[in-house]
Write a protein that holds these residues in place. Structure first.
Motif, PDB file in Angstrom:
ATOM      1  N   PRO A 178       0.835  -1.204   0.000  1.00  0.00           N
ATOM      2  CA  PRO A 178       0.000   0.000   0.000  1.00  0.00           C
ATOM      3  C   PRO A 178       0.870   1.254   0.000  1.00  0.00           C
ATOM      4  CG  PRO A 178      -0.618  -1.486   1.795  1.00  0.00           C
ATOM      5  CD  PRO A 178       0.683  -1.962   1.248  1.00  0.00           C
ATOM      6  N   HIS A 179       0.341   2.327  -0.555  1.00  0.00           N
ATOM      7  CA  HIS A 179       1.026   3.615  -0.450  1.00  0.00           C
ATOM      8  C   HIS A 179       0.157   4.592   0.334  1.00  0.00           C
ATOM      9  CE1 HIS A 179       4.270   6.346  -1.525  1.00  0.00           C
ATOM     10  NE2 HIS A 179       4.860   5.300  -2.056  1.00  0.00           N
ATOM     11  N   HIS A 180      -0.712   4.050   1.168  1.00  0.00           N
ATOM     12  CA  HIS A 180      -1.599   4.871   1.979  1.00  0.00           C
ATOM     13  C   HIS A 180      -1.427   4.407   3.421  1.00  0.00           C
ATOM     14  CE1 HIS A 180      -5.020   7.561   2.477  1.00  0.00           C
ATOM     15  NE2 HIS A 180      -5.514   6.703   3.341  1.00  0.00           N
ATOM     16  N   HIS A 181      -1.025   5.316   4.296  1.00  0.00           N
ATOM     17  CA  HIS A 181      -0.744   4.948   5.681  1.00  0.00           C
ATOM     18  C   HIS A 181       0.098   3.667   5.753  1.00  0.00           C
ATOM     19  CE1 HIS A 181      -3.101   8.224   7.027  1.00  0.00           C
ATOM     20  NE2 HIS A 181      -4.236   7.750   6.586  1.00  0.00           N
ATOM     21  N   GLY A 182       1.183   3.687   4.982  1.00  0.00           N
ATOM     22  CA  GLY A 182       2.039   2.509   4.898  1.00  0.00           C
ATOM     23  C   GLY A 182       2.597   2.078   6.241  1.00  0.00           C
ATOM     24  N   SER A 183       2.831   3.035   7.134  1.00  0.00           N
ATOM     25  CA  SER A 183       3.429   2.670   8.420  1.00  0.00           C
ATOM     26  C   SER A 183       2.514   1.721   9.187  1.00  0.00           C
ATOM     27  CB  SER A 183       3.719   3.915   9.251  1.00  0.00           C
ATOM     28  OG  SER A 183       2.557   4.703   9.395  1.00  0.00           O
ATOM     29  N   GLU A 184       1.215   1.813   8.984  1.00  0.00           N
ATOM     30  CA  GLU A 184       0.307   0.849   9.604  1.00  0.00           C
ATOM     31  C   GLU A 184       0.012  -0.323   8.652  1.00  0.00           C
ATOM     32  OE1 GLU A 184      -3.449   2.351  11.057  1.00  0.00           O
ATOM     33  OE2 GLU A 184      -4.113   0.338  11.627  1.00  0.00           O
ATOM     34  N   GLN A 185      -0.255  -0.009   7.380  1.00  0.00           N
ATOM     35  CA  GLN A 185      -0.746  -1.070   6.485  1.00  0.00           C
ATOM     36  C   GLN A 185       0.325  -2.107   6.149  1.00  0.00           C
ATOM     37  OE1 GLN A 185      -3.188   0.292   3.223  1.00  0.00           O
ATOM     38  NE2 GLN A 185      -4.468   1.547   4.554  1.00  0.00           N
ATOM     39  N   LEU A 186       1.574  -1.677   5.927  1.00  0.00           N
ATOM     40  CA  LEU A 186       2.628  -2.668   5.690  1.00  0.00           C
ATOM     41  C   LEU A 186       2.901  -3.462   6.958  1.00  0.00           C
ATOM     42  CD1 LEU A 186       3.412  -0.492   3.314  1.00  0.00           C
ATOM     43  CD2 LEU A 186       5.510  -1.806   3.285  1.00  0.00           C
ATOM     44  N   GLU A 187       2.927  -2.736   8.087  1.00  0.00           N
ATOM     45  CA  GLU A 187       3.272  -3.390   9.344  1.00  0.00           C
ATOM     46  C   GLU A 187       2.244  -4.439   9.724  1.00  0.00           C
ATOM     47  OE1 GLU A 187       6.061  -3.192  10.708  1.00  0.00           O
ATOM     48  OE2 GLU A 187       5.788  -4.050  12.701  1.00  0.00           O
ATOM     49  N   ARG A 188       1.004  -4.227   9.341  1.00  0.00           N
ATOM     50  CA  ARG A 188      -0.025  -5.223   9.642  1.00  0.00           C
ATOM     51  C   ARG A 188       0.017  -6.413   8.677  1.00  0.00           C
ATOM     52  NH1 ARG A 188      -3.673  -3.837  13.548  1.00  0.00           N
ATOM     53  NH2 ARG A 188      -4.058  -1.632  13.968  1.00  0.00           N
ATOM     54  N   GLY A 189       0.841  -6.332   7.645  1.00  0.00           N
ATOM     55  CA  GLY A 189       1.034  -7.513   6.807  1.00  0.00           C
ATOM     56  C   GLY A 189       0.733  -7.368   5.326  1.00  0.00           C
ATOM     57  N   LEU A 190       0.508  -6.148   4.869  1.00  0.00           N
ATOM     58  CA  LEU A 190       0.147  -5.977   3.455  1.00  0.00           C
ATOM     59  C   LEU A 190       1.387  -5.772   2.579  1.00  0.00           C
ATOM     60  CD1 LEU A 190      -2.998  -3.710   3.920  1.00  0.00           C
ATOM     61  CD2 LEU A 190      -2.995  -6.065   3.070  1.00  0.00           C
ATOM     62  N   TYR A 191       1.834  -6.840   1.959  1.00  0.00           N
ATOM     63  CA  TYR A 191       2.890  -6.765   0.954  1.00  0.00           C
ATOM     64  C   TYR A 191       2.945  -8.097   0.218  1.00  0.00           C
ATOM     65  CZ  TYR A 191       5.199  -8.766   5.056  1.00  0.00           C
ATOM     66  OH  TYR A 191       5.486  -9.509   6.167  1.00  0.00           O
ATOM     67  N   GLY A 192       3.388  -8.034  -1.010  1.00  0.00           N
ATOM     68  CA  GLY A 192       3.539  -9.249  -1.809  1.00  0.00           C
ATOM     69  C   GLY A 192       4.660  -9.038  -2.806  1.00  0.00           C
TER      70      GLY A 192
END
Ligand SMILES: [Cu+2]
Length: 478
Positions: A158-172
């Motif tokens: 994600p490129h929106h609130h990445g500090s929360e969204q990546l940390e919660r597990g959103l990446y591939g």
């Protein structure tokens, strides 16, 4: 540890920087004049294509971003946000020459977007809310379409609130295979990440803390490889592996130690290096990828090889490679490389076209703002206000990053590759392109870049907390 963020006075914004070779409007294919920029441009030609291949067919994926639970780390259930119910998210494999269509369904409680890190997509597909598209609201979907121009290892997040969204597990991971893949024994991916878990085993829900903002972002108390505490790989002696490493962490830098193995770096941030390189000394900052050509020597049979991370003082186990007694014949082929990576030996004689000074100050939503040229980016939902730096497409340019702070800043330029030409003023020929370069405390890095795709492209620190607190800007290519 107290904050060691350096603050500086609010200075006037840097004035718009004069573009190099402004008088030269010769087109991309024009003959080289005596001008240094033209010579550097000529040397660049053919390093990678300006246009993508003509797609023969389309690969289609559906990705749903949603809260879910996964089992990982210590065996307990972990509440995460995930793409298609898994962390790491799916590995999307396509081949050079195929177009890609990805329908993103947002079932998160927040808006989101997807950025295709390192992929030279059309600007409208770059996934930056407020800049290239509106945020995708909960319950909505958005279809991304592009034809990769380069084979290599890429990733998406994600490129929106990445500090929360990546940390919660959103990446591939997005792998673009060569048009004709080489006959590796195996093609493997190691997704490197870390997690900050509380005593209850859940993801610490405090994001963008003053501590994380004042330091190098959020560093976890557990590292993972492919979502596991350590990765275990069982191989036969003689196997030849293509090993693709991706650092998806918010802030952590990895320095994996492959010294016990015949392992050579063949690609950095997706693209092939000029020649295979000793893996020693390579670091992966957030966003970086490294592809390795690993041959398990017959002499290794029966051995167990531990791969550890050495970025921090205490080595951290990443993976165990168990070599079976069985020996297979090693596939024989020359390591892939790109002899066209320019040397740009005269590059540091060229003027600096754009300078980005990186620093922090008190203020803003989180109490600390991370700034580029004394400006904190206010993006996310609204279109950010310029003016922004501008570069001409298809011309050679020099960008200088100056880290005026004591913290780490892996600087990422969207939609483009660049090559490091100097560090702390000392000329340097890195034999590869990058899309993300790590600046350590008080360092300066000069890069050469030939922007190929027009549009407003983000330039930002890939430490998610620094980006969230303002360390982003737009580079206008037009
Ligand atoms: Cu940073």
């Amino acid at each position: 540890m107290c904050s060691s963020v350096t603050r500086r006075n609010r200075l006037a914004y840097g004035t718009a920087v004069a573009l190099g070779s402004a008088l030269v409007i010769a087109a991309w294919a024009g003959p080289a004049s005596g001008d240094l920029g033209d010579r550097l441009l000529t040397e660049f030609r053919g390093a990678y294509p300006s246009a993508g291949p003509h797609a023969t067919h389309e690969r289609s994926f559906d990705i749903r971003a949603a809260p879910t639970e996964v089992e990982q780390i210590d065996g307990r259930r972990l509440a995460v946000w995930a793409y298609n119910g898994q962390v790491p998210g799916p590995i999307l494999r396509v081949r050079l020459g195929e177009s890609v269509r990805i329908a993103l369904i947002n079932d998160l409680p927040q808006p989101t977007t997807v950025h295709w890190h390192g992929v030279r997509v059309p600007n409208a597909m770059d996934g930056v809310p407020g800049v290239t598209q509106p945020p995708i609201a909960p319950g909505e979907r958005f279809v991304y379409r592009f034809t990769p121009k380069d084979a290599g290892t890429f990733w998406f997040h994600p490129h929106h609130h990445g500090s929360e969204q990546l940390e919660r597990g959103l990446y591939g991971v997005l792998i673009v295979e060569d048009a004709k893949p080489l006959p590796w024994s195996r093609d493997l991916v190691w997704v490197l990440d870390d997690w900050l878990l509380g005593a209850d085993g859940a993801i610490d829900p405090r994001f963008n803390t003053p501590h994380d903002l004042a330091h190098d972002g959020r560093w976890g108390n557990f590292t993972t490889v492919n979502g596991k505490r350590t990765e275990t790989l069982t191989v036969r002696a003689g196997e030849r592996l293509r090993l693709r490493l991706v650092n998806t962490a918010n802030g952590r830098v990895f320095a994996p130690d492959f010294s016990g193995l015949d392992a050579r770096v063949i690609a950095v941030d997706g693209l092939y290096t000029r020649e295979p390189l000793d893996a020693k000394g390579f670091e992966l900052a957030p966003g970086n990828r490294l592809d390795l050509d690993v041959t398990i020597d017959a002499a290794e049979r029966g051995r167990t090889i531990e791969i550890v991370d050495r970025f921090t003082r205490e080595p951290i186990p990443l993976a165990t490679i168990r070599v079976l007694d069985e020996v297979v014949e090693t596939p024989r082929f020359a390591s892939p490389s790109n002899r066209r990576v320019p040397r740009w030996a005269q590059a540091t004689s060229a003027p600096v076209d754009v300078e980005y000074r990186l620093n922090a100050r008190r203020g803003g939503e989180y109490g600390i703002e991370w700034t580029i040229n004394d400006r904190a980016f206010a993006g996310h939902d609204q279109s950010p206000a310029g003016p922004f730096e501008r570069l001409e497409p298809n011309r050679w340019h020099r960008i200088r990053f100056v880290n005026e702070s004591f913290r780490l800043h892996p600087m990422h330029i969207h939609g483009q590759f660049f090559k490091v030409i100097a560090r702390n003023g000392v000329p340097l020929d890195e034999p590869y392109f990058r899309d993300t370069v790590l600046l350590k405390r008080k360092e300066s890095v000069d890069v050469g870049i030939v922007p190929l795709g027009a549009g407003p492209w983000m330039v930002h620190c890939h430490i998610q907390e620094h980006a969230e607190a303002g360390m982003m800007t737009v580079l206008d290519v037009k």
